[in-house]
Design a protein around this motif. Structure first.
Motif, PDB file in Angstrom:
ATOM      1  N   SER A  73       0.817  -1.207   0.000  1.00 44.17           N
ATOM      2  CA  SER A  73       0.000   0.000   0.000  1.00 44.17           C
ATOM      3  C   SER A  73       0.856   1.265   0.000  1.00 44.17           C
ATOM      4  N   GLU A  74       2.113   1.168   0.442  1.00 43.98           N
ATOM      5  CA  GLU A  74       3.005   2.327   0.471  1.00 43.98           C
ATOM      6  C   GLU A  74       4.104   2.166  -0.571  1.00 43.98           C
ATOM      7  N   SER A  75       4.380   3.233  -1.289  1.00 37.03           N
ATOM      8  CA  SER A  75       5.502   3.260  -2.224  1.00 37.03           C
ATOM      9  C   SER A  75       6.593   4.121  -1.607  1.00 37.03           C
ATOM     10  N   SER A  76       7.839   3.886  -2.011  1.00 35.68           N
ATOM     11  CA  SER A  76       8.925   4.694  -1.446  1.00 35.68           C
ATOM     12  C   SER A  76      10.095   4.745  -2.419  1.00 35.68           C
ATOM     13  N   PHE A  77      11.008   5.677  -2.147  1.00 33.14           N
ATOM     14  CA  PHE A  77      12.292   5.740  -2.841  1.00 33.14           C
ATOM     15  C   PHE A  77      13.307   6.338  -1.890  1.00 33.14           C
ATOM     16  N   ASP A  78      14.576   6.134  -2.208  1.00 30.59           N
ATOM     17  CA  ASP A  78      15.666   6.671  -1.397  1.00 30.59           C
ATOM     18  C   ASP A  78      16.369   7.775  -2.171  1.00 30.59           C
ATOM     19  N   ILE A  79      16.801   8.792  -1.435  1.00 36.56           N
ATOM     20  CA  ILE A  79      17.603   9.865  -2.017  1.00 36.56           C
ATOM     21  C   ILE A  79      19.015   9.688  -1.480  1.00 36.56           C
ATOM     22  N   VAL A  80      19.983   9.524  -2.375  1.00 32.35           N
ATOM     23  CA  VAL A  80      21.380   9.354  -1.983  1.00 32.35           C
ATOM     24  C   VAL A  80      22.250  10.314  -2.794  1.00 32.35           C
ATOM     25  N   SER A  81      23.470  10.485  -2.340  1.00 36.13           N
ATOM     26  CA  SER A  81      24.446  11.276  -3.068  1.00 36.13           C
ATOM     27  C   SER A  81      25.760  10.508  -3.029  1.00 36.13           C
ATOM     28  N   SER A  82      26.171   9.997  -4.179  1.00 35.08           N
ATOM     29  CA  SER A  82      27.406   9.221  -4.203  1.00 35.08           C
ATOM     30  C   SER A  82      28.117   9.414  -5.543  1.00 35.08           C
ATOM     31  N   ILE A  83      29.392   9.070  -5.533  1.00 35.38           N
ATOM     32  CA  ILE A  83      30.214   9.146  -6.737  1.00 35.38           C
ATOM     33  C   ILE A  83      30.586   7.721  -7.117  1.00 35.38           C
ATOM     34  N   ASP A  84      30.441   7.379  -8.390  1.00 41.50           N
ATOM     35  CA  ASP A  84      30.849   6.072  -8.881  1.00 41.50           C
ATOM     36  C   ASP A  84      32.380   6.071  -8.961  1.00 41.50           C
ATOM     37  N   MET A  85      33.015   5.385  -8.022  1.00 35.49           N
ATOM     38  CA  MET A  85      34.478   5.430  -7.918  1.00 35.49           C
ATOM     39  C   MET A  85      35.171   4.798  -9.140  1.00 35.49           C
ATOM     40  N   GLN A  86      34.556   3.797  -9.749  1.00 33.56           N
ATOM     41  CA  GLN A  86      35.155   3.185 -10.940  1.00 33.56           C
ATOM     42  C   GLN A  86      35.169   4.191 -12.097  1.00 33.56           C
ATOM     43  N   GLU A  87      34.091   4.910 -12.270  1.00 32.97           N
ATOM     44  CA  GLU A  87      34.043   5.937 -13.319  1.00 32.97           C
ATOM     45  C   GLU A  87      35.038   7.056 -13.019  1.00 32.97           C
ATOM     46  N   LEU A  88      35.184   7.411 -11.735  1.00 28.28           N
ATOM     47  CA  LEU A  88      36.154   8.437 -11.353  1.00 28.28           C
ATOM     48  C   LEU A  88      37.573   7.971 -11.683  1.00 28.28           C
ATOM     49  N   ASN A  89      37.888   6.713 -11.381  1.00 34.96           N
ATOM     50  CA  ASN A  89      39.204   6.168 -11.739  1.00 34.96           C
ATOM     51  C   ASN A  89      39.438   6.234 -13.235  1.00 34.96           C
ATOM     52  N   ASN A  90      38.416   5.885 -14.020  1.00 33.96           N
ATOM     53  CA  ASN A  90      38.544   5.942 -15.475  1.00 33.96           C
ATOM     54  C   ASN A  90      38.781   7.372 -15.950  1.00 33.96           C
ATOM     55  N   ALA A  91      38.060   8.337 -15.368  1.00 28.06           N
ATOM     56  CA  ALA A  91      38.236   9.739 -15.742  1.00 28.06           C
ATOM     57  C   ALA A  91      39.647  10.220 -15.411  1.00 28.06           C
ATOM     58  N   ILE A  92      40.162   9.812 -14.247  1.00 20.92           N
ATOM     59  CA  ILE A  92      41.526  10.198 -13.851  1.00 20.92           C
ATOM     60  C   ILE A  92      42.542   9.626 -14.833  1.00 20.92           C
ATOM     61  N   GLN A  93      42.388   8.349 -15.203  1.00 20.22           N
ATOM     62  CA  GLN A  93      43.323   7.726 -16.143  1.00 20.22           C
ATOM     63  C   GLN A  93      43.286   8.406 -17.506  1.00 20.22           C
ATOM     64  N   GLN A  94      42.079   8.746 -17.974  1.00 20.58           N
ATOM     65  CA  GLN A  94      41.976   9.444 -19.259  1.00 20.58           C
ATOM     66  C   GLN A  94      42.621  10.820 -19.189  1.00 20.58           C
ATOM     67  N   ALA A  95      42.410  11.527 -18.081  1.00 15.09           N
ATOM     68  CA  ALA A  95      43.002  12.860 -17.929  1.00 15.09           C
ATOM     69  C   ALA A  95      44.524  12.762 -17.888  1.00 15.09           C
ATOM     70  N   GLU A  96      45.068  11.765 -17.190  1.00 15.04           N
ATOM     71  CA  GLU A  96      46.524  11.603 -17.134  1.00 15.04           C
ATOM     72  C   GLU A  96      47.107  11.284 -18.512  1.00 15.04           C
ATOM     73  N   LYS A  97      46.387  10.479 -19.304  1.00 15.46           N
ATOM     74  CA  LYS A  97      46.849  10.183 -20.667  1.00 15.46           C
ATOM     75  C   LYS A  97      46.889  11.453 -21.507  1.00 15.46           C
ATOM     76  N   GLU A  98      45.834  12.271 -21.392  1.00 16.69           N
ATOM     77  CA  GLU A  98      45.798  13.508 -22.178  1.00 16.69           C
ATOM     78  C   GLU A  98      46.902  14.463 -21.734  1.00 16.69           C
ATOM     79  N   ILE A  99      47.141  14.561 -20.425  1.00 16.92           N
ATOM     80  CA  ILE A  99      48.197  15.448 -19.914  1.00 16.92           C
ATOM     81  C   ILE A  99      49.561  14.971 -20.416  1.00 16.92           C
ATOM     82  N   ALA A 100      49.777  13.660 -20.450  1.00 16.94           N
ATOM     83  CA  ALA A 100      51.061  13.119 -20.916  1.00 16.94           C
ATOM     84  C   ALA A 100      51.295  13.389 -22.399  1.00 16.94           C
ATOM     85  N   SER A 101      50.213  13.477 -23.174  1.00 13.38           N
ATOM     86  CA  SER A 101      50.387  13.646 -24.615  1.00 13.38           C
ATOM     87  C   SER A 101      50.283  15.097 -25.090  1.00 13.38           C
TER      88      SER A 101
END
Length: 163
Positions: free
Chosen positions: A3-31
């Motif tokens: 009878s009741e519906s619900s949802f959760d509100i969270v705030s998080s960062i996907d750490m795997q995506e952050l690692n990928n972004a860091i690696q891509q940025a380091e590659k671009e900086i190196a080149s």
């Protein structure tokens, strides 16, 4: 059916995506030509990023590259908390950037007030670093999601577990 519906509100960062972004940025900086011979680096240290470079101008350029890679990977820049630029070893500068995970009490209370002032037949409760919003009508819950998105909360919010 419940009878009741619900949802959760969270705030998080996907750490795997952050690692990928860091690696891509380091590659671009190196080149890139404007970073040839510079001591620019980006490191992930538990719950913070450590960005270092030769001077403030290059540090800001490294941050621009990192920001563009983060945005392309769907990581919000709202969850970054910038520290001051400080001098580091061998005439370089460093900046620590905190990663905000979870909803702090102050923002949780703001979201609670937004929900309470909406006059919708829903209730919300703070559960640690997230909020649970529940009500009988799913349309009211969807209206609440829209209102919270438009309220301009200084965090990147995700709405999960909609049941």
């Amino acid at each position: 059916m419940s009878s009741e519906s619900s949802f959760d509100i969270v705030s998080s960062i996907d750490m795997q995506e952050l690692n990928n972004a860091i690696q891509q940025a380091e590659k671009e900086i190196a080149s890139r030509f404007d970073f040839k011979g510079s001591k620019s680096s980006i490191a992930l240290d538990k719950n913070e990023l450590v960005v270092s470079s030769d001077d403030e101008y290059k540090l800001n350029s490294v941050l621009d590259v990192l920001h563009s890679k983060m945005v392309k990977r769907g990581i919000s820049l709202k969850n970054l908390q910038y520290g001051k630029i400080e001098p580091a070893a061998s005439s370089t500068v460093r900046q620590r950037i905190g990663l905000k995970q979870g909803i702090d009490q102050e923002n949780a209370k703001k979201i609670n007030v937004i929900i309470r002032d909406s006059k919708l037949k829903i209730k919300s409760q703070i559960q640690g670093d997230q909020l649970r919003v529940s009500g009988k009508n799913k349309d009211d819950l969807q209206k609440a999601i829209q209102m919270i998105r438009q309220a301009g909360v200084p965090l990147d919010l995700q709405f999960i577990n909609f049941r």
